[in-house]
Design an enzyme around this catalytic site. Structure first.
Site, PDB file in Angstrom:
ATOM      1  N   ASP A 260       0.765  -1.184  -0.066  1.00 48.02           N
ATOM      2  CA  ASP A 260      -0.176   0.079   0.011  1.00 48.02           C
ATOM      3  C   ASP A 260       0.964   1.226   0.012  1.00 48.02           C
ATOM      4  O   ASP A 260       2.001   1.204   0.311  1.00 48.02           O
ATOM      5  CB  ASP A 260      -0.836  -0.033   1.256  1.00 48.02           C
ATOM      6  CG  ASP A 260      -1.932   0.866   1.157  1.00 48.02           C
ATOM      7  OD1 ASP A 260      -2.176   1.644   0.132  1.00 48.02           O
ATOM      8  OD2 ASP A 260      -2.806   1.274   2.200  1.00 48.02           O
TER       9      ASP A 260
ATOM     10  N   ASP B 286      -0.118   4.878   1.256  1.00 50.33           N
ATOM     11  CA  ASP B 286      -0.317   5.496   2.360  1.00 50.33           C
ATOM     12  C   ASP B 286      -0.251   4.936   3.655  1.00 50.33           C
ATOM     13  O   ASP B 286      -0.950   3.678   4.104  1.00 50.33           O
ATOM     14  CB  ASP B 286      -1.865   6.115   2.296  1.00 50.33           C
ATOM     15  CG  ASP B 286      -2.097   7.048   1.176  1.00 50.33           C
ATOM     16  OD1 ASP B 286      -1.232   8.057   0.659  1.00 50.33           O
ATOM     17  OD2 ASP B 286      -3.071   6.752   0.655  1.00 50.33           O
TER      18      ASP B 286
END
Length: 462
Positions: free
Chosen positions: A155, A157
Site C-alpha cells: 500500500d 499511504d
C-alpha cells in the site's frame, strides 16, 4: 565472556526485583568485575549428588549500593531477615531506577566503559545490544520462507509513505473542521479547535451511538471507557458494556454502532469526535440554565443531533477533503513538509525484484496524488520535476483500488490511466473519463480533452 554475562543477567534481575540500585552503571561494573574474579578462583565443589552449591544470600548485598542488606529499602529501617521478601516483577520500579530500555541507561554504560577496563568492555557490548540500528528494530513472532512467495504488494499511504502527524494530520483535521462548518452547519467555535496528535492510539473502539471511546482487552472486556474525554466510572462502564445479565447478552462490538480505530488516518477523526461530544454536552447544559446565553441556530442543531450522526458527518467531511483536492493540493505544494523520506525504500524494492519477485503497488489514492507522493519518496521531486519513472520499480501499479472491495469484487472494471492527464482510458465509449474524486487539475484536463474532441467533431462535419 559467556561466563561473565550469565551472572550479570541473574543478579541484575534480582536487583531489579529488590529495587536496590540507583545507578546501573555501578551495578554492571560490580557484577562484571565480580564475575571476572570468580573465573580466576577455583570453583566450589559440588555436593555429593553432583548438584551445584546453593546460592549464598550474602553474595548479592555486596553488589548493592552502600551494602544495603536484603529487605531494607532506602529511607526505611531493616525489618530483619524474617520479613525479607522479593517484590514481584509486575510491581512498579522505584523512582531512582530507570527502565531497562531508557536511553540514560545506555549513556551510563558507555560512560562507565571508559574507566572500568574489562568490565567496561562488557558494559559497552551491553549498551550496543540495547541500542540496535534502525534496520534491526523490527521483530516478529513467526518466520516466513520468502522462497515460496512469488509476488509482494505494498500500500502507499502509511506503508511506503509515512506521513508526519504534526503536519499532515493537523492539516486534515483543520480541513475537516472547515467542512463541518461550511457544509454541515456546525458551530463556528470548532474552527478554533486544535488537534493533539499524541493523544489517540490505535486499538480503540468508538461507540458511535453513545459517544464513547472504549479500550478493551483481547476478550472484549471493556477496561476503560470515556464519554468524549470524560472517564466513565466503573459502575456505569460495567453496567453498559460488561454486564452478562442484559437482555441482549454480552455486546460483540461489531455492529453498525461501532467503529474500530485501526488506522493512523482514523486517529484525528476520533479525536474530533470526542471534542464534538463534549461540545454537545456542554451546549445542552448551557441551554438548560435559566437566564443563560441563548444558543445559536447551529448550536441548537448540534444539541439535537444523535452522536452517530455526528460521527457520520465527520467521516463524510474527511472523505470530502480527499475528494475535493484541498488536502492533495497542500501536499503537492510541499511534500517534504508532510511526508517522511526513507533512503532505504528504493534499495528494498530493487532487492525484491532482483530476487525474482513480482512487486506491485495497490493504493486507494488516485493517480494524481499517487504520482505526487511517489515522486517525492523515490526522487525527491515535486512540481514540474515530477515524472513517471518511479513506476519502473513496480511490475504493476493499481490506483483508486477501493480496498477492501477490490479483493471482493472480481468483476470490477479496470481502466488504464493516462499518466499525463490522470484521465481513464479504454472506457465503454472510448472517451477519456475523469475518475471520481480526481483533483481540479485532472478535471480541467478532462474538460480540455472534451472541448478539443467537440471541436474536432465540428470540423469534420464542416
Amino acid at each position: 565472556m559467556r561466563g561473565a554475562l550469565r551472572p550479570l543477567a541473574t543478579h541484575a534481575l534480582a536487583a531489579r526485583c529488590l529495587g536496590r540500585c540507583p545507578s546501573r552503571a555501578r551495578l554492571v561494573a560490580a557484577m562484571c568485575s565480580g564475575a571476572q574474579q570468580r573465573q580466576t578462583q577455583p570453583r566450589p565443589s559440588a555436593n555429593c549428588n553432583g548438584a551445584p552449591p546453593p546460592f549464598r544470600r550474602d553474595a548479592l548485598p555486596s553488589l548493592l549500593p552502600h551494602g544495603q542488606p536484603f529487605g531494607q529499602r532506602r529511607g526505611h529501617a531493616s525489618r530483619g531477615d524474617a520479613r525479607t521478601h522479593v517484590t514481584g516483577l509486575s510491581d512498579p520500579l522505584p523512582e531512582d531506577l530507570l527502565a531497562w530500555t531508557d536511553r540514560p541507561l545506555v549513556t551510563h554504560l558507555r560512560d562507565g566503559s571508559k574507566t572500568r577496563g574489562a568490565a567496561g568492555e562488557v558494559a559497552e557490548r551491553l549498551a550496543e545490544q540495547l541500542t540496535p540500528s534502525p534496520a534491526n528494530r523490527i521483530f516478529c513472532n513467526r518466520s516466513l520462507n520468502m522462497q515460496h512467495i512469488t509476488a509482494v504488494g505494498f500500500d502507499m499511504d502509511y506503508t511506503l509513505a509515512m506521513y508526519k502527524p504534526e503536519t499532515f494530520e493537523v492539516l486534515a483535521y483543520t480541513l475537516t473542521c472547515e467542512k463541518l462548518v461550511n457544509v454541515y452547519g456546525y458551530p463556528r467555535e470548532i474552527l478554533r479547535y486544535e488537534y493533539d496528535h499524541e493523544y489517540m492510539v490505535r486499538g480503540l473502539v468508538v461507540d458511535k451511538k453513545r459517544g464513547n471511546i472504549l479500550k478493551m482487552d483481547r476478550h472484549k472486556y471493556v477496561k476503560v471507557a470515556r464519554h468524549g474525554f470524560r472517564p466513565m466510572d466503573a459502575e456505569t462502564r460495567i453496567k453498559t458494556y460488561n454486564a452478562t445479565t442484559s437482555p441482549g447478552g454480552v455486546d460483540r462490538f461489531d455492529g453498525a454502532n461501532y467503529a474500530n480505530v485501526d488506522t493512523l488516518f482514523s486517529l484525528g477523526e476520533t479525536y474530533l469526535f470526542c471534542q464534538l461530544v463534549e461540545l454537545k454536552e456542554r451546549l445542552i447544559e448551557r441551554g438548560a440554565e435559566a437566564g443563560g446565553v441563548p444558543l445559536t441556530e447551529a448550536e441548537t442543531a448540534l444539541t439535537t443531533k444523535p452522536f452517530i450522526d455526528v460521527y457520520s458527518e465527520i467521516r463524510a467531511s474527511v472523505d470530502l477533503c480527499h475528494r475535493d483536492g484541498s488536502l492533495k493540493a497542500a501536499v503537492a505544494n510541499e511534500p517534504e513538509k508532510y511526508i517522511h523520506r526513507d533512503d532505504a525504500l528504493v534499495p528494498m524494492l530493487e532487492a525484491l525484484r532482483s530476487a525474482g519477485k513480482k512487486v506491485f503497488l495497490l493504493t486507494n489514492s488516485l493517480w494524481d496524488f499517487t504520482n505526487v507522493v511517489m515522486n517525492h519518496l523515490v526522487h525527491g521531486a515535486s512540481g514540474e520535476d515530477k515524472t513517471a519513472e518511479w513506476t519502473e520499480l513496480f511490475d504493476a501499479v493499481v490506483t483508486g483500488s477501493c480496498k477492501p472491495g477490490f479483493f471482493e469484487n472480481e468483476r470490477a472494471a479496470i481502466f488504464e490511466v493516462d499518466v499525463e492527464t490522470s484521465a481513464l482510458k479504454n472506457t465503454d465509449d472510448g472517451a477519456p473519463m475523469t475518475p471520481i474524486g480526481a483533483s481540479a487539475a485532472a478535471s480541467q484536463a478532462d474538460a480540455f480533452l472534451a472541448t478539443a474532441g467537440a471541436r474536432a467533431g465540428t470540423g469534420n462535419n464542416d
